[in-house]
Design a protein around this motif. Structure first.
Motif, PDB file in Angstrom:
ATOM      1  N   ASP A  89       0.860  -1.175   0.000  1.00  0.00           N
ATOM      2  CA  ASP A  89       0.000   0.000   0.000  1.00  0.00           C
ATOM      3  C   ASP A  89       0.901   1.232   0.000  1.00  0.00           C
ATOM      4  O   ASP A  89       1.748   1.389   0.876  1.00  0.00           O
ATOM      5  CB  ASP A  89      -0.911   0.022   1.232  1.00  0.00           C
ATOM      6  CG  ASP A  89      -1.913   1.153   1.146  1.00  0.00           C
ATOM      7  OD1 ASP A  89      -2.880   1.004   0.386  1.00  0.00           O
ATOM      8  OD2 ASP A  89      -1.711   2.170   1.825  1.00  0.00           O
ATOM      9  N   GLY A  90       0.710   2.097  -0.991  1.00  0.00           N
ATOM     10  CA  GLY A  90       1.634   3.200  -1.180  1.00  0.00           C
ATOM     11  C   GLY A  90       2.739   2.821  -2.149  1.00  0.00           C
ATOM     12  O   GLY A  90       3.912   3.121  -1.922  1.00  0.00           O
ATOM     13  N   GLY A 158      -6.198  11.613   1.339  1.00  0.00           N
ATOM     14  CA  GLY A 158      -5.530  11.053   0.175  1.00  0.00           C
ATOM     15  C   GLY A 158      -6.238  11.513  -1.071  1.00  0.00           C
ATOM     16  O   GLY A 158      -7.386  11.963  -1.025  1.00  0.00           O
ATOM     17  N   PHE A 159      -5.547  11.398  -2.193  1.00  0.00           N
ATOM     18  CA  PHE A 159      -6.125  11.798  -3.481  1.00  0.00           C
ATOM     19  C   PHE A 159      -6.323  10.545  -4.332  1.00  0.00           C
ATOM     20  O   PHE A 159      -5.400   9.756  -4.504  1.00  0.00           O
ATOM     21  CB  PHE A 159      -5.208  12.779  -4.205  1.00  0.00           C
ATOM     22  CG  PHE A 159      -4.868  14.010  -3.403  1.00  0.00           C
ATOM     23  CD1 PHE A 159      -5.774  14.555  -2.505  1.00  0.00           C
ATOM     24  CD2 PHE A 159      -3.635  14.614  -3.552  1.00  0.00           C
ATOM     25  CE1 PHE A 159      -5.462  15.690  -1.769  1.00  0.00           C
ATOM     26  CE2 PHE A 159      -3.309  15.751  -2.815  1.00  0.00           C
ATOM     27  CZ  PHE A 159      -4.220  16.292  -1.925  1.00  0.00           C
ATOM     28  N   PRO A 160      -7.509  10.353  -4.898  1.00  0.00           N
ATOM     29  CA  PRO A 160      -7.792   9.126  -5.642  1.00  0.00           C
ATOM     30  C   PRO A 160      -7.075   9.089  -6.984  1.00  0.00           C
ATOM     31  O   PRO A 160      -6.654  10.121  -7.517  1.00  0.00           O
ATOM     32  CB  PRO A 160      -9.311   9.192  -5.830  1.00  0.00           C
ATOM     33  CG  PRO A 160      -9.600  10.651  -5.889  1.00  0.00           C
ATOM     34  CD  PRO A 160      -8.656  11.279  -4.888  1.00  0.00           C
ATOM     35  N   TYR A 161      -6.952   7.878  -7.549  1.00  0.00           N
ATOM     36  CA  TYR A 161      -6.387   7.750  -8.887  1.00  0.00           C
ATOM     37  C   TYR A 161      -7.269   8.453  -9.912  1.00  0.00           C
ATOM     38  O   TYR A 161      -6.807   8.803 -10.998  1.00  0.00           O
ATOM     39  CB  TYR A 161      -6.222   6.275  -9.256  1.00  0.00           C
ATOM     40  CG  TYR A 161      -5.119   5.595  -8.475  1.00  0.00           C
ATOM     41  CD1 TYR A 161      -3.811   6.080  -8.503  1.00  0.00           C
ATOM     42  CD2 TYR A 161      -5.385   4.471  -7.706  1.00  0.00           C
ATOM     43  CE1 TYR A 161      -2.802   5.470  -7.789  1.00  0.00           C
ATOM     44  CE2 TYR A 161      -4.372   3.849  -6.982  1.00  0.00           C
ATOM     45  CZ  TYR A 161      -3.086   4.353  -7.029  1.00  0.00           C
ATOM     46  OH  TYR A 161      -2.090   3.737  -6.302  1.00  0.00           O
ATOM     47  N   ALA A 190      -3.218   4.844   2.319  1.00  0.00           N
ATOM     48  CA  ALA A 190      -4.382   4.799   3.203  1.00  0.00           C
ATOM     49  C   ALA A 190      -4.112   3.954   4.435  1.00  0.00           C
ATOM     50  O   ALA A 190      -4.551   4.289   5.543  1.00  0.00           O
ATOM     51  CB  ALA A 190      -5.590   4.255   2.441  1.00  0.00           C
ATOM     52  N   ALA A 191      -3.392   2.847   4.257  1.00  0.00           N
ATOM     53  CA  ALA A 191      -3.081   1.981   5.393  1.00  0.00           C
ATOM     54  C   ALA A 191      -2.261   2.729   6.437  1.00  0.00           C
ATOM     55  O   ALA A 191      -2.508   2.614   7.643  1.00  0.00           O
ATOM     56  CB  ALA A 191      -2.331   0.738   4.924  1.00  0.00           C
TER      57      ALA A 191
END
Length: 264
Positions: A89-90, A158-161, A190-191
């Motif tokens: 994640d990330g 966070g910013f979405p894809y 997000a994690a």
């Protein structure tokens, strides 16, 4: 309290996640082989290697469970008893050697998360929670903050894809939160954001368009650390496919008043 996650199951799963984390640390100084799944959505050979390793190990630990992984599963949400895996994640952070990235693993059963683990191997921080048994960082119990004044709250997002399509709502929410709180942080994982909310580094976190593997483990971490997780309205119980708002509970209503989901 969970009647499904035994101490042996927890111990075996934590050991498997730590072992998978070594795949990430061993690849840390090596060149990355990067492919793009979308304009800004990428995957590395490490993502695939970690998911392959964990999928095999988890099937050995709990043969009756399904596996829902970011890189290898066509399913959109878990069904039955399911391991939910985000191997890195990330990934963009990992590709740039930024330490806020790692493994997110959840065990889903009876429409709830029974166990959640987030491991950030670059910093050797292992977060885990079992339903009804609290949340822990490297074996030490953690809790959310006591902050009740939204003006003093540090909030993550966070910013979405899909940022190019959702830029207006993202910026509307970001402006409202920036103008009202102590500040906003965006780590790109997000994690990590949810684990940091659980252990009191952040007071709240919100984001749209996440997948189950992004947040299932962190969702349980926050709740078991004494926090609250809902949809953006601050009231409706959270469900996959919607925007998530997680907080210490005390600033939850105030942050919810600042943000709007794409479906609202």
């Amino acid at each position: 309290m969970s009647d499904f996650v035994t101490p042996v199951l927890l111990m075996q799963t934590l050991a498997a996640v730590r072992e998978a984390g070594r795949i990430i640390t061993e690849a840390w100084e090596k060149p990355r082989s990067i492919k793009y799944k979308g304009p800004i959505d990428l995957v590395t050979e490490t993502d695939v290697a970690v998911e392959t390793f964990l999928g095999k190990r988890l099937r050995e630990i709990l043969p009756e469970a399904n596996v829902l992984g970011e890189e290898g599963s066509p399913a959109a949400r878990p069904e039955g008893t399911t391991w939910i895996i985000d191997p890195v994640d990330g990934t963009t952070n990992f590709a740039h050697s930024i330490p806020q990235c790692g493994i997110s693993l959840a065990l889903w059963r009876n429409d709830t998360v029974e166990m959640g683990i987030v491991y950030l191997p670059a910093e050797d921080e292992l977060f885990h929670a079992v339903r009804g048994e609290g949340a822990f960082l490297n074996g030490k119990e953690i809790s959310v903050t006591d902050e009740s004044d939204v003006e003093h709250a540090l909030v993550a997002t966070g910013f979405p894809y899909s940022i190019r399509e959702d830029i207006d709502i993202v910026m509307q929410n970001l402006r409202a939160v920036l103008m009202t709180t102590q500040g906003v942080r965006r780590f790109g994982s997000a994690a990590t954001d949810l684990a940091y909310t659980a252990c009191g580094r952040f007071d709240a976190y919100y984001e749209i368009r996440l997948k189950p593997w992004d947040l299932a483990a962190g969702w349980l971490l926050v709740e078991e650390a004494g926090g609250k997780v809902t949809l953006y309205d601050g009231v409706t119980p959270f469900d996959f496919g919607k925007g998530i708002l997680a907080s210490n509970g005390k600033v939850h209503k105030a942050v919810a008043a600042l943000i709007t989901d794409t479906d609202d």
